[in-house]
Design a protein around this motif. Structure first.
Motif, mmCIF file in Angstrom:
data_model
loop_
_atom_site.group_PDB
_atom_site.id
_atom_site.type_symbol
_atom_site.label_atom_id
_atom_site.label_comp_id
_atom_site.label_asym_id
_atom_site.label_seq_id
_atom_site.Cartn_x
_atom_site.Cartn_y
_atom_site.Cartn_z
ATOM 1 N N THR A 157 -18.520 -7.749 39.694
ATOM 2 C CA THR A 157 -18.352 -8.855 38.763
ATOM 3 C C THR A 157 -18.743 -8.418 37.348
ATOM 4 O O THR A 157 -19.494 -7.457 37.171
ATOM 5 N N PRO A 158 -18.259 -9.114 36.326
ATOM 6 C CA PRO A 158 -18.496 -8.664 34.942
ATOM 7 C C PRO A 158 -19.964 -8.483 34.591
ATOM 8 O O PRO A 158 -20.315 -7.555 33.855
ATOM 9 N N GLU A 159 -20.840 -9.343 35.080
ATOM 10 C CA GLU A 159 -22.259 -9.231 34.780
ATOM 11 C C GLU A 159 -23.018 -8.523 35.904
ATOM 12 O O GLU A 159 -24.250 -8.569 35.945
ATOM 13 N N GLY A 160 -22.286 -7.867 36.788
ATOM 14 C CA GLY A 160 -22.895 -7.272 37.971
ATOM 15 C C GLY A 160 -23.543 -5.933 37.712
ATOM 16 O O GLY A 160 -23.578 -5.416 36.595
ATOM 17 N N CYS A 161 -24.035 -5.358 38.791
ATOM 18 C CA CYS A 161 -24.796 -4.109 38.729
ATOM 19 C C CYS A 161 -24.426 -3.252 39.941
ATOM 20 O O CYS A 161 -24.444 -3.739 41.070
ATOM 21 N N PHE A 162 -24.066 -2.002 39.698
ATOM 22 C CA PHE A 162 -23.710 -1.046 40.750
ATOM 23 C C PHE A 162 -24.877 -0.089 40.924
ATOM 24 O O PHE A 162 -25.311 0.569 39.981
ATOM 25 N N ILE A 163 -25.418 -0.029 42.138
ATOM 26 C CA ILE A 163 -26.622 0.755 42.439
ATOM 27 C C ILE A 163 -26.241 1.856 43.414
ATOM 28 O O ILE A 163 -25.809 1.583 44.537
ATOM 29 N N LEU A 164 -26.358 3.097 43.009
ATOM 30 C CA LEU A 164 -26.015 4.183 43.915
ATOM 31 C C LEU A 164 -27.054 5.291 43.825
ATOM 32 O O LEU A 164 -27.686 5.491 42.789
ATOM 33 N N ARG A 165 -27.253 5.979 44.949
ATOM 34 C CA ARG A 165 -28.088 7.170 44.961
ATOM 35 C C ARG A 165 -27.206 8.339 45.345
ATOM 36 O O ARG A 165 -26.455 8.266 46.321
ATOM 37 N N VAL A 166 -27.281 9.399 44.565
ATOM 38 C CA VAL A 166 -26.392 10.545 44.737
ATOM 39 C C VAL A 166 -27.209 11.826 44.827
ATOM 40 O O VAL A 166 -28.327 11.914 44.315
ATOM 41 N N GLY A 167 -26.612 12.824 45.467
ATOM 42 C CA GLY A 167 -27.216 14.143 45.514
ATOM 43 C C GLY A 167 -26.938 14.901 44.228
ATOM 44 O O GLY A 167 -25.793 14.982 43.786
ATOM 45 N N ASP A 168 -27.979 15.440 43.627
ATOM 46 C CA ASP A 168 -27.853 16.230 42.401
ATOM 47 C C ASP A 168 -27.780 17.700 42.776
ATOM 48 O O ASP A 168 -28.789 18.327 43.117
ATOM 49 N N ALA A 169 -26.587 18.274 42.713
ATOM 50 C CA ALA A 169 -26.388 19.662 43.134
ATOM 51 C C ALA A 169 -27.096 20.652 42.223
ATOM 52 O O ALA A 169 -27.218 21.834 42.572
#
Length: 237
Positions: A157-169
């Motif tokens: 949504t426009p005011e939403g928030c995407f939370i991700l955890r990723v591997g840093d190579a």
């Protein structure tokens, strides 16, 4: 050393998994008690208001129970000192490829929550104010990573928030240790010694910024995922 309030929160969140069997319960207690991402999600103040949540790669839906327990503790004034308040979510939708994980989760689901067994690369994403994707993207090819990120941009949504955890190579020995952990997880789940597709942190950020997100990075240098970084992405103004 974890405070008594944190230990109590872990036990409260893990307790419903007793319905799903000893493995599910012990896994929940171990993961919630030792993975720094769960306290970090609350400490960042990402769930202070009622929101709809899409949890991609949800496993047995630990996040749903963690947020339920946190909201109850918040209402009772029992959250750890200095943590922001947590509100009950409006809706939680979990998506995961592993049928066994979905089955364990469905045996103990809280209210206003549902799980779907499906592949994130092909399943439709429903609109949500918080989209969560933890330690998942590196299991699919670079092209599929971009496809999933495009779907998330459309669903957030426009005011939403995407939370991700990723591997840093580019994280050196931390990246190696995280990669070995992921390989063992794949072996334990019967998926063999598959190929992982981690990227340097700068490339993850570039992928998100190219899709119109602003990105905040939060290192995760303790717990089981030493080489991973939590990213908080929002639509650019």
């Amino acid at each position: 050393m974890k405070s008594g309030a944190v230990r109590s929160l872990v036990e409260q969140a893990a307790a419903p998994y007793r319905k799903s069997g000893r493995f599910a319960w012990h896994f929940a207690r171990g993961k919630l008690g030792h993975d720094p991402v769960f306290p970090a999600l609350l400490q960042q103040g990402l769930f202070q208001t009622p929101v709809s949540i899409l949890d991609v790669g949800c496993g047995q839906a630990l996040l749903a129970h963690w947020l339920v327990a946190a909201a109850q503790s918040s209402a009772a004034g029992h959250l750890p000192a200095g943590w922001p308040d947590v509100a009950p979510y409006r809706r939680y939708a979990g998506l995961d490829l592993m049928a066994a994980d979905i089955c364990r989760g469905e045996a103990s689901m809280p209210e206003r929550a549902c799980l779907t067994c499906a592949d994130m690369c092909s399943a439709p994403f429903q609109a949500a104010e918080r989209i969560v994707l933890l330690d998942v993207l590196h299991y699919v090819s670079p092209g599929q990573q971009c496809h999933v990120l495009d779907k998330i941009k459309a669903a957030l949504t426009p005011e939403g928030c995407f939370i991700l955890r990723v591997g840093d190579a580019s994280a050196g020995w931390r990246a190696w240790q995280s990669r070995m952990t992921d390989q063992l997880v794949m072996l334990g789940r019967g998926r063999g010694w598959g190929t992982l597709h981690a990227r340097p942190l700068t490339q993850w950020v570039e992928l998100l910024e190219a899709r119109g997100f602003t990105v905040e990075s939060i290192p995760m240098h303790d717990g089981p995922a030493l080489g991973n970084t939590l990213l908080i992405a929002r639509h650019a103004a």
